[in-house]
Write a protein that holds these residues in place. Structure first.
Motif, PDB file in Angstrom:
ATOM      1  N   LYS A   1       0.805  -1.222   0.000  1.00  0.00           N
ATOM      2  CA  LYS A   1       0.000   0.000   0.000  1.00  0.00           C
ATOM      3  C   LYS A   1       0.838   1.271   0.000  1.00  0.00           C
ATOM      4  O   LYS A   1       0.297   2.358   0.176  1.00  0.00           O
ATOM      5  CB  LYS A   1      -0.931  -0.007   1.229  1.00  0.00           C
ATOM      6  N   GLN A   2       2.148   1.142  -0.157  1.00  0.00           N
ATOM      7  CA  GLN A   2       3.003   2.325  -0.153  1.00  0.00           C
ATOM      8  C   GLN A   2       4.010   2.272  -1.294  1.00  0.00           C
ATOM      9  O   GLN A   2       4.400   1.188  -1.734  1.00  0.00           O
ATOM     10  CB  GLN A   2       3.755   2.450   1.181  1.00  0.00           C
TER      11      GLN A   2
ATOM     12  N   TYR B   1      -1.515  -1.323  -4.315  1.00  0.00           N
ATOM     13  CA  TYR B   1      -2.675  -0.447  -4.140  1.00  0.00           C
ATOM     14  C   TYR B   1      -2.232   0.860  -3.481  1.00  0.00           C
ATOM     15  O   TYR B   1      -1.091   0.990  -3.027  1.00  0.00           O
ATOM     16  CB  TYR B   1      -3.736  -1.161  -3.291  1.00  0.00           C
ATOM     17  N   ASN B   2      -3.135   1.834  -3.403  1.00  0.00           N
ATOM     18  CA  ASN B   2      -2.805   3.155  -2.870  1.00  0.00           C
ATOM     19  C   ASN B   2      -1.537   3.663  -3.591  1.00  0.00           C
ATOM     20  O   ASN B   2      -1.387   3.433  -4.783  1.00  0.00           O
ATOM     21  CB  ASN B   2      -2.607   3.112  -1.339  1.00  0.00           C
ATOM     22  N   ASP B   3      -0.623   4.311  -2.834  1.00  0.00           N
ATOM     23  CA  ASP B   3       0.618   4.757  -3.472  1.00  0.00           C
ATOM     24  C   ASP B   3       1.527   3.583  -3.854  1.00  0.00           C
ATOM     25  O   ASP B   3       2.570   3.779  -4.488  1.00  0.00           O
ATOM     26  CB  ASP B   3       1.388   5.714  -2.544  1.00  0.00           C
TER      27      ASP B   3
ATOM     28  N   ALA C   1      -6.366   2.967  -8.637  1.00  0.00           N
ATOM     29  CA  ALA C   1      -5.329   3.710  -7.920  1.00  0.00           C
ATOM     30  C   ALA C   1      -4.273   4.239  -8.885  1.00  0.00           C
ATOM     31  O   ALA C   1      -3.721   5.332  -8.683  1.00  0.00           O
ATOM     32  CB  ALA C   1      -4.677   2.812  -6.870  1.00  0.00           C
TER      33      ALA C   1
ATOM     34  N   ARG D   1      -5.512   7.510 -11.128  1.00  0.00           N
ATOM     35  CA  ARG D   1      -5.527   8.828 -10.482  1.00  0.00           C
ATOM     36  C   ARG D   1      -4.120   9.318 -10.182  1.00  0.00           C
ATOM     37  O   ARG D   1      -3.916  10.505  -9.940  1.00  0.00           O
ATOM     38  CB  ARG D   1      -6.423   8.840  -9.229  1.00  0.00           C
ATOM     39  N   ARG D   2      -3.127   8.407 -10.237  1.00  0.00           N
ATOM     40  CA  ARG D   2      -1.734   8.808  -9.984  1.00  0.00           C
ATOM     41  C   ARG D   2      -0.902   8.894 -11.270  1.00  0.00           C
ATOM     42  O   ARG D   2       0.317   9.048 -11.211  1.00  0.00           O
ATOM     43  CB  ARG D   2      -1.094   7.823  -8.996  1.00  0.00           C
TER      44      ARG D   2
ATOM     45  N   LEU E   1      -9.487  -4.043  -9.128  1.00  0.00           N
ATOM     46  CA  LEU E   1      -9.462  -4.375  -7.706  1.00  0.00           C
ATOM     47  C   LEU E   1      -9.937  -5.795  -7.424  1.00  0.00           C
ATOM     48  O   LEU E   1      -9.611  -6.372  -6.388  1.00  0.00           O
ATOM     49  CB  LEU E   1     -10.372  -3.398  -6.943  1.00  0.00           C
TER      50      LEU E   1
END
Lengths: 119, 130, 103
Positions: A8-9, A40-42, A81, A84-85, A101
């Motif tokens: 997640k990072q 996921y996430n960053d 994720a 959007r990045r 997902l």
């Protein structure tokens, strides 16, 4: 045993991806199977082949890529994720793929253990 | 080996719990966790969503983000019911510590004791924290 | 009841992860300290009294490479916390039924 990993990072702000990488290497050495690593996430930034760490530092993007090639590990970057990045197909390092997902949920279903690394 | 480990294929039903311990807006974790929960509902697994610590702030009603320009995703929690995600647990101790009650929340939830939450955790096959 | 491996990666003097982990863990669960969570294993730190109170309730482990990286290799860790390497981390995941990361 079959493991799935959730990261997640990203590779620089937090140690999560490093820990996950060393865990994965040790799991493979112990004879376990890695069903999937899901970013996921960053965590999606771990797939960015444009990142250029200083040469005396480790490069997690290429470390994951090489590990995946050696052990046929499925490295999946979450599309929601990633979008959007600004992480897109054209900047993906080899061995990574972008998907939904649902791949995370499937990873949880198929693996005997799911381990979460993040902040 | 556990009995369920011998089974293969999509007929396996596992207990998934999504554990929310972060407040909304300050970081993206609450928002992106909600996205996972909604997707997971399609897989016909046993899905629970737990809120504890600052995670209970995610459910505070009357969130108004117009002044900060961010998307107010709190209304999306109301969709959980439409997705048949009905096991929504909030730890009472976490609510109490923040001066909140179930009446302050945007959706109906099951407020549970620490002991009950501990028991619920012990029933899961997969715990996804955010 | 599934046996849980609780993984804590937060310093006890920075974040509240340990409080919640100690509150939610049940007898026979295991707790593994990794990353900044390893600071909770320092014997002479203030938080050690909190860990010592729970040593009989849970099995405690700390990830050696994270201890060494933070310069803690030459100071006393709490008796009763077992130091493991990444292989030990993997074994703990396999021996327990499920993992919960207190991020």
């Amino acid at each position: 045993m079959k493991f799935s990993i959730l990261i997640k990072q990203g590779p620089f702000t937090h140690q999560a991806s490093d820990s996950a990488y060393h865990f994965t290497v040790a799991a493979l050495a112990s004879g376990h199977e890695i069903f999937r690593v899901f970013f996921y996430n960053d965590g999606v930034y771990n797939s960015n082949r444009l990142s250029e760490p200083q040469t005396d530092d480790r490069n997690l993007v290429s470390l994951w890529s090489k590990l995946a090639a050696e052990h046929e590990i499925d490295l999946v970057v979450c599309i929601a994720a990633a979008q959007r990045r600004g992480v897109k197909e054209e900047i993906l390092e080899q061995g990574f793929r972008i998907s939904g997902l649902g791949q995370l949920v499937e990873a949880g279903i198929e693996a005997d253990r799911t381990i979460v690394f993040g902040d | 080996m556990e009995p369920w480990e011998e089974e293969e294929g999509p007929e396996v039903v596992k207990h998934f719990m999504y554990v929310n311990r972060r407040a909304p807006y300050g970081t993206i974790f609450a928002h992106e966790c909600l996205e996972v929960v909604l997707i997971s509902a399609a897989f016909e697994q046993d899905v629970s969503v737990a809120f504890m610590d600052d995670g209970v702030y995610q459910l505070k009603k009357n969130q108004d983000t117009t002044g900060i320009g961010m998307k107010n995703f709190s209304k999306t929690y109301r969709a959980l019911d439409d997705y048949d995600v009905e096991k929504i647990y909030v730890e009472k101790e976490s609510l109490d510590a923040r001066g909140l009650t179930a009446d302050d929340l945007i959706i109906p939830v099951e407020v549970v004791s620490t002991q009950a939450m501990r028991d619920l955790l012990g029933q899961q096959d997969v715990v996804i924290s955010s | 009841m599934n046996r849980i491996l609780h993984i804590v990666n937060k310093s006890p003097t920075d974040r509240r992860a340990f409080d919640t982990c100690f509150r939610m863990a049940k007898a026979e669960d295991s707790i593994l300290l990794i990353e900044d969570g390893v600071y909770a294993a320092v014997a002479n730190a203030g938080f050690a009294s909190e860990v010592n109170k729970r040593l009989d309730d849970f099995s405690f482990y700390v990830l050696g490479p994270d201890v060494a990286a933070r310069g803690l290799g030459d100071i006393s860790l709490i008796d009763g916390i077992e130091v493991v390497d990444y292989k030990g981390f993997v074994d703990l995941v396999a021996e327990n039924d499920v993992t919960q990361s207190w991020l």
